[in-house]
Motif scaffolding. Structure first.
Motif, short mmCIF file in Angstrom:
data_model
loop_
_atom_site.label_atom_id
_atom_site.label_comp_id
_atom_site.label_asym_id
_atom_site.label_seq_id
_atom_site.Cartn_x
_atom_site.Cartn_y
_atom_site.Cartn_z
N UNK A 211 -0.19 -1.65 -8.76
CA UNK A 211 0.85 -2.49 -8.02
C UNK A 211 1.33 -1.39 -6.89
N UNK A 212 2.05 -0.29 -7.57
CA UNK A 212 2.73 0.78 -6.61
C UNK A 212 1.84 1.45 -5.74
N UNK A 213 0.70 1.71 -6.09
CA UNK A 213 -0.17 2.30 -5.22
C UNK A 213 -0.36 1.20 -3.91
N UNK A 214 -0.79 0.01 -4.32
CA UNK A 214 -0.94 -1.01 -3.16
C UNK A 214 0.21 -1.05 -2.22
N UNK A 215 1.61 -1.04 -2.54
CA UNK A 215 2.55 -0.68 -1.80
C UNK A 215 2.38 0.61 -0.91
N UNK A 216 1.88 1.66 -1.59
CA UNK A 216 1.97 2.86 -0.80
C UNK A 216 0.57 2.83 0.10
N UNK A 217 -0.22 2.02 -0.21
CA UNK A 217 -1.68 2.37 0.56
C UNK A 217 -2.09 1.23 1.36
N UNK A 218 -1.38 0.07 0.81
CA UNK A 218 -1.53 -1.28 1.60
C UNK A 218 -1.74 -1.30 3.13
N UNK A 219 -0.73 -0.30 3.47
CA UNK A 219 -0.71 -0.30 5.07
C UNK A 219 -2.14 0.23 5.65
N UNK A 220 -2.89 1.06 4.99
CA UNK A 220 -3.99 1.49 5.23
C UNK A 220 -4.90 0.55 5.62
N UNK A 221 -5.05 -0.62 4.40
CA UNK A 221 -5.95 -1.52 4.53
C UNK A 221 -5.51 -2.68 5.64
N UNK A 222 -4.32 -2.81 5.76
CA UNK A 222 -3.78 -3.74 7.09
C UNK A 222 -4.21 -3.06 8.35
N UNK A 223 -3.92 -1.68 8.49
CA UNK A 223 -4.24 -1.18 9.68
C UNK A 223 -5.60 -0.91 9.97
N UNK A 224 -6.50 -1.20 8.96
CA UNK A 224 -8.11 -1.29 9.32
C UNK A 224 -8.34 -2.57 9.72
N UNK A 225 -7.69 -3.48 9.11
CA UNK A 225 -7.95 -4.98 9.69
C UNK A 225 -7.54 -5.24 10.95
N UNK A 226 -6.40 -4.51 11.56
CA UNK A 226 -5.71 -4.62 12.68
C UNK A 226 -6.97 -4.09 13.87
N UNK A 227 -7.46 -3.09 13.14
CA UNK A 227 -8.35 -2.19 14.15
C UNK A 227 -9.83 -3.00 14.32
N UNK A 228 -9.92 -4.19 13.61
CA UNK A 228 -11.34 -4.82 13.66
C UNK A 228 -10.49 -6.21 14.66
N UNK A 229 -9.54 -6.11 15.09
CA UNK A 229 -8.83 -7.29 16.04
C UNK A 229 -8.12 -8.22 15.66
N UNK A 230 -7.86 -8.24 14.27
CA UNK A 230 -6.98 -9.19 13.60
C UNK A 230 -5.67 -8.75 13.54
N UNK A 231 -4.90 -9.05 14.76
CA UNK A 231 -3.54 -8.47 14.81
C UNK A 231 -2.37 -9.43 14.60
N UNK A 232 -2.78 -10.53 14.49
CA UNK A 232 -1.80 -11.44 14.22
C UNK A 232 -1.21 -11.64 12.76
N UNK A 233 -0.17 -11.85 12.36
CA UNK A 233 0.27 -11.73 11.15
C UNK A 233 -0.57 -12.70 9.94
N UNK A 234 -0.68 -13.75 10.59
CA UNK A 234 -1.25 -14.94 9.82
C UNK A 234 -2.81 -14.54 9.63
N UNK A 235 -3.75 -14.10 10.63
CA UNK A 235 -4.92 -13.78 10.50
C UNK A 235 -4.98 -12.48 9.89
#
Length: 464
Positions: A211-235
């Motif tokens: 859970x602690x690691x998820x807070x530290x590394x979650x942005x890595x996954x979120x950024x990867x999803x953004x790079x796939x074009x899903x940039x809105x919060x909801x999607x």
């Protein structure tokens, strides 16, 4: 932060979902994810089922929520999760999280676990300490060099070796199911698990630190999803959730198998001091010396890839907030500190990490839940403040109670624990933070939703 529309309006392909899920799996699944479930199985014995359910809450569901918290709030890391409570709190929270998953406990485990599983059983008992010194020196020296050059060699190697490691692990599962060491349902249950298996399993899930690691590394996954074009919060949150469910479901399946296997080992072995010993016994029993050597080698390499990610993330985050110290200087500090901590040995690292986890996890859990539901109350700092302040006292008391006897059994420690047990509900289960946190949430939300009423009443009175 203003929301932005999706750059890619098309649904993601199965391959893209698998790519994100694989990344998330790799971030979460490390050395501790192997040894703690096995040890839990040994502790729970015949009650392994209920213990597993509790473990899955904090070791699977909560890490998934931590990644969603990053996505929902559009955070750039741990710091932003604590930002509603002010920059000072956010900075302290970030330091504590990184110190815990970094040089104090999490990162040193990446060296001590492969050593205790693969190398120590081959050494004479009198060479154990010097062996750990040499192994951890080489281990963190390699981690430093790879991270210093910002090379992607270890991640590339990890793409090949992680699947091989999982194939070998599932071969152990297959052998365990085909030829179990004993019947899990008939194994002895340790005292703590005879009546509170679920809650003890829940607390054991803290040890994974996911859970602690998820807070530290979650942005890595979120950024990867953004790079796939899903940039809105909801999607972005939707894609992260789907990929996260897939990744954490696989981790959950592995946990169930490991806990069950751990309980069956009691047919041949006694409860071990830690999961590293149990894992070594399990692998050697089914695969013999050759299989043990191969699995230990792969475990070392996969732990090294995890260590590289941890030391690099620590250096990057600290350089961002303390820029006078360079990335490479922070990297050197991280590797040296982790090396020194690793030489205390796995057993002591686990022993001293427990109080810090008992202190940090209640804060992490309430901040994760507040972040996930923050759109409902617009991330109002008042709500955050009430919940966190009300959580702080039981979290501190839990930390004192979890310290080794030199602290918890002192006059001061006994006085605090006695107060805790007599005043706070569920203290004996390690869940005494729940009622205060809920009370803080009710008060904070009440004030948040009543503020417009007070504002309108004030405007009316002023108009008069």
């Amino acid at each position: 932060m203003n929301d932005m529309p999706d750059l890619n309006r098309k649904p993601l392909t199965v391959k893209q979902y698998l790519l994100v899920s694989s990344m998330l799996f790799g971030l979460f699944f490390g050395a501790g994810n192997l040894i703690f479930p096995i040890h839990l199985g040994q502790l729970a014995g015949a009650h392994w089922g209920l213990a597993t359910l509790g473990f899955l809450v904090t070791a699977v569901v909560l890490p998934l929520l931590s990644v969603l918290a990053i996505s929902v709030t559009h955070s750039e890391g741990v710091y932003d999760i604590g930002k509603p409570l002010g920059s000072a709190f956010a900075l302290v929270f970030m330091i504590l999280i990184h110190a815990t998953i970094g040089p104090l406990f999490g990162t040193p485990r990446t060296a001590t676990i492969p050593f205790s599983v693969g190398v120590q059983p081959l050494l004479p008992s009198n060479l154990g300490q010097i062996g750990l010194f040499v192994f951890s020196l080489l281990f963190f020296g390699t981690a430093f060099l790879v991270s210093y050059k910002e090379s992607n060699i270890m991640s590339s190697v990890g793409k090949v070796l992680n699947p091989l490691f999982l194939v070998l692990l599932f071969s152990v599962f297959a052998l365990g199911f085909l030829s179990p060491m004993g019947q899990a349902a008939s194994q002895k249950v340790t005292a703590a698990y005879q009546s509170d298996s679920f809650f003890n399993g829940f607390l054991q899930g803290y040890n994974t630190m996911d859970a602690l690691a998820g807070l530290a590394f979650g942005v890595t996954v979120v950024t990867a999803v953004r790079q796939l074009g899903k940039t809105s919060r909801k999607s972005n949150a939707r894609v992260t959730a789907k990929a996260g469910v897939l990744a954490t479901a696989m981790i959950g399946v592995i946990y169930v198998g490991l806990i069950w296997l751990g309980s069956t080992t009691l047919g041949h072995y006694k409860v071990s001091a830690d999961g590293g010993v149990a894992f070594n016994q399990l692998v050697t029993h089914y695969l013999g010396g050759v299989g043990h050597a191969l699995l230990a080698t792969l475990l070392t390499v996969t732990c090294l890839t995890t260590a590289v990610g941890l030391v690099a993330a620590f250096a990057q985050d600290f350089h961002k907030h303390f820029s006078k110290v360079s990335y490479r200087q922070w990297l050197g500090f991280m590797c040296v500190a982790s090396f020194l901590t690793a030489n205390f040995g796995l057993e002591k690292i686990i022993l001293w990490s427990t109080p810090m986890l008992m202190f940090l996890y209640p804060f992490a859990m309430v901040l994760i839940l507040l972040s996930v539901f923050s759109p409902l109350f617009k991330r109002d700092s008042v709500v955050y403040a009430f919940v966190v302040v009300f959580t702080s006292v039981p979290a501190l008391l839990d930390m004192v109670a979890a310290f080794p006897p030199v602290v918890s059994q002192s006059a001061f420690g006994k006085a605090l624990v006695g107060f805790q047990q007599s005043v706070l509900p569920f203290a004996s289960l390690g869940m005494d933070w729940v009622v205060p946190a809920l009370a803080g949430a009710v008060l904070g939300l009440g004030i948040h939703f009543l503020k417009p009423v007070f504002a309108r009443q004030s405007a009316v009175n002023t108009g008069r």
